[in-house]
Design an enzyme around this catalytic site. Structure first.
Site, PDB file in Angstrom:
ATOM      1  N   LYS B 139       0.813  -1.219   0.000  1.00 51.81           N
ATOM      2  CA  LYS B 139       0.000   0.000   0.000  1.00 51.81           C
ATOM      3  C   LYS B 139       0.850   1.274   0.000  1.00 51.81           C
ATOM      4  O   LYS B 139       0.327   2.359  -0.263  1.00 51.81           O
ATOM      5  CB  LYS B 139      -0.957   0.004   1.189  1.00 51.81           C
ATOM      6  CG  LYS B 139      -2.002  -1.092   1.117  1.00 51.81           C
ATOM      7  CD  LYS B 139      -2.878  -0.973  -0.122  1.00 51.81           C
ATOM      8  CE  LYS B 139      -3.990  -2.024  -0.116  1.00 51.81           C
ATOM      9  NZ  LYS B 139      -4.810  -1.958  -1.334  1.00 51.81           N
ATOM     10  N   SER B 353      -3.033 -12.633   3.522  1.00 54.06           N
ATOM     11  CA  SER B 353      -3.411 -12.548   2.105  1.00 54.06           C
ATOM     12  C   SER B 353      -2.282 -13.095   1.232  1.00 54.06           C
ATOM     13  O   SER B 353      -2.511 -13.603   0.141  1.00 54.06           O
ATOM     14  CB  SER B 353      -3.755 -11.112   1.713  1.00 54.06           C
ATOM     15  OG  SER B 353      -2.583 -10.335   1.571  1.00 54.06           O
TER      16      SER B 353
END
Lengths: 124, 407
Positions: B139, B353
């Site tokens: 991110k 994830s």
């Protein structure tokens, strides 16, 4: 190859104006003497890539002047050395003068590029 | 007869002439006739029945590739112009030995081979370690790109404050970018987000506003948008709808993979905002047209931290599901099993994830006879240490993850 200060300034000015993307254009040479910089359009605007676009008729007319053409493009932060992409995409421009300007370093360098690699062209 | 203007780079092949003549009704006919008259031009003009890659052909000042290509009709007396195509570029950001800012160190993450994870020797699996970004997740790319795009467009100016609904990595990344650029940041997150996450956000300098736990992450989105509506001082980057998100992955993540590898058959990434899959997927398709873009999607009702099931009802505006070649559903249990195995076999401490991506990468690798699979591991496991699943018995994994919103 000799690139006079005024031509060098035109390349640097165009490269800064195109930030954050790479700029590209054509350098016209009379023998080893650069006489004119023709600013092109980057058809794939990106900080890491360029695709030279010029008006095709104007470019064909340039081809009819008895001048050598060298592709010029800017690297935004990398040193002015041909990248792997530059070498892979050299195509019909192989073994011709090839000029890169690094905006971050304010450095200009000339090369001869072939699909197998590149060698420096002394600049004055 | 059609006049064909020849560029200096090809004049050696036509005896030095600036222009030559050729005849035909279409661009194909004219070029074939041209090559017949000047065989040295050969495959520099036409290859495999198409226009050669390093030549552009113009008719009436227009690139014939934007018209009907080789089938474009050539009106009598019109001139055809051949020009040498030129493309290149630095192809990747260059990282100096000493950085002026942490923001200069976003991206350029390593790719590492996972020989012990791969189910067969003929298929190579590479992991892209996004956990090596400055705040430890992919991110950072998105936060930096969204803020810099908003600054460039004039939308974000000194004096404004950032607001984003996120309890996860995007909040931490935005907090870093906001701190270095001098903007205050407020994150809206569900009340039941982990203490670990809230603490990290506060340490990075973000303020926190809570939304009701019962409304989950959609409640955080609703509250943030309401706050922005009421006070124009807020600027909401909103990663789910911000085009700078997939662009960061097109110009960064995807370009880095395309530059590093000579072959990619499958790209696997977790489905969250869709930014990685859209951006990196598009960039890889340009270099490897047959690449399969595969999304690791959690089973509906079985949330995997950091991933989003499209069946939950919200499709991020930046996500075009038709651009995904495969969607592979993965359960929480499979993700956790894979993340533990990744640590045991390859020494990589990934987030959950990342486990989902590894599970899917391994499954798709098993379907190939040979080839290259790239899995993007969005973050490391450091921020999930308080979870029980690291050492819970396999069967206990489910219960250990149900009650908390992680991301």
């Amino acid at each position: 190859m000799v690139i006079p200060a005024a031509v060098r300034a035109a390349i640097a000015e165009h490269a800064r104006a195109e930030l954050p993307n790479e700029a590209c254009g054509l350098l016209l040479l009379d023998g080893d003497q650069a006489v004119e910089y023709v600013a092109g359009e980057n058809a794939s605007p990106s900080p890491y890539f360029f695709e030279l676009r010029l008006d095709p008729v104007a470019w064909a007319d340039i081809g009819d002047r008895d001048l050598e053409q060298a592709v010029v493009h800017s690297h935004v932060s990398a040193p002015p050395r041909p990248s792997r992409t530059d070498v892979e995409r050299i195509g019909l421009w192989r073994d011709r003068p090839y000029v890169i300007y690094s905006v971050r370093l304010d450095e200009l360098a000339a090369w001869r590029v072939s699909p197998d690699g590149y060698e420096p062209l002394p600049l004055a | 007869m059609t006049v064909v203007r020849i560029p200096p780079t090809l004049r050696g092949e036509v005896g030095g002439a600036r222009q030559v003549e050729a005849s035909g009704e279409t661009v194909r006919d004219v070029l074939e006739d041209l090559v017949e008259r000047h065989p040295a031009l050969g495959n520099q003009i036409l290859t495999n029945g198409g226009i050669a890659p390093f030549v552009n052909v113009y008719l009436g000042g227009e690139d014939v590739r934007t018209m009907d290509g080789l089938d474009t009709t050539v009106p009598d007396g019109e001139t055809l112009i051949l020009l040498p195509a030129m493309a290149g570029g630095s192809s990747q950001p260059w990282t100096p030995a000493v950085a002026r800012s942490l923001l200069d160190l976003v991206g350029q993450t390593p790719l590492v081979e996972l020989p012990r994870i791969s189910p067969k020797e003929s298929v190579t699996i590479y992991a892209k370690l996004e956990g090596q970004n400055p705040t430890g997740s992919i991110k950072d790319r998105v936060a930096k790109a969204m803020i810099e795009a908003a600054e460039a467009s004039g939308e974000l100016e000194p004096g404004r404050a950032l607001l984003e609904p996120t309890s996860g990595n995007t909040g931490i990344s935005l907090a870093l970018v906001a701190a270095l650029k001098g903007y205050p940041l407020t994150c809206v997150l569900p009340e039941n987000a982990t203490e670990e996450r809230k603490r990290l956000l506060r340490l990075y300098g973000a303020d926190i506003v809570h939304s009701p736990a019962s409304e989950g992450s959609n409640g955080a989105v609703r509250l943030a948008l309401e706050m922005a509506e009421a006070d124009p001082r807020w600027f909401v980057p909103f990663q789910y709808a911000n085009e700078a998100n997939p662009r960061a992955h097109y110009e960064g993540t995807g370009a880095e993979i395309a530059t590093a590898l000579d072959r990619v058959d499958v790209l696997v990434a977790g489905l969250g905002t869709g930014g990685t899959l859209m951006g990196a997927g598009e960039r890889l398709r340009e270099t490897f047209p047959d690449v399969v873009i595969a999304a690791a999607e959690p089973l509906p009702g079985d949330p995997v931290m950091g991933l989003r099931s499209l069946d939950d009802g919200y499709v991020p505006p930046i996500l075009d599901v038709s651009r995904l070649d495969r969607k592979v559903l993965v359960s929480n249990e499979q993700s956790v099993a894979a993340v533990r195995e990744l640590l045991r076999l390859e020494g990589i401490l990934g987030g959950v994830s990342a486990g989902a991506a590894i599970h899917v990468a391994r499954r798709l690798a098993a379907e190939l006879d040979e080839g290259v699979v790239v899995a993007i591991l969005a973050d490391g496991g450091w921020k999930y240490l308080s979870a029980d699943f690291w050492d819970a018995p396999e069967a206990g994994v489910e219960q250990s993850m149900e009650s908390t919103v992680w991301w």
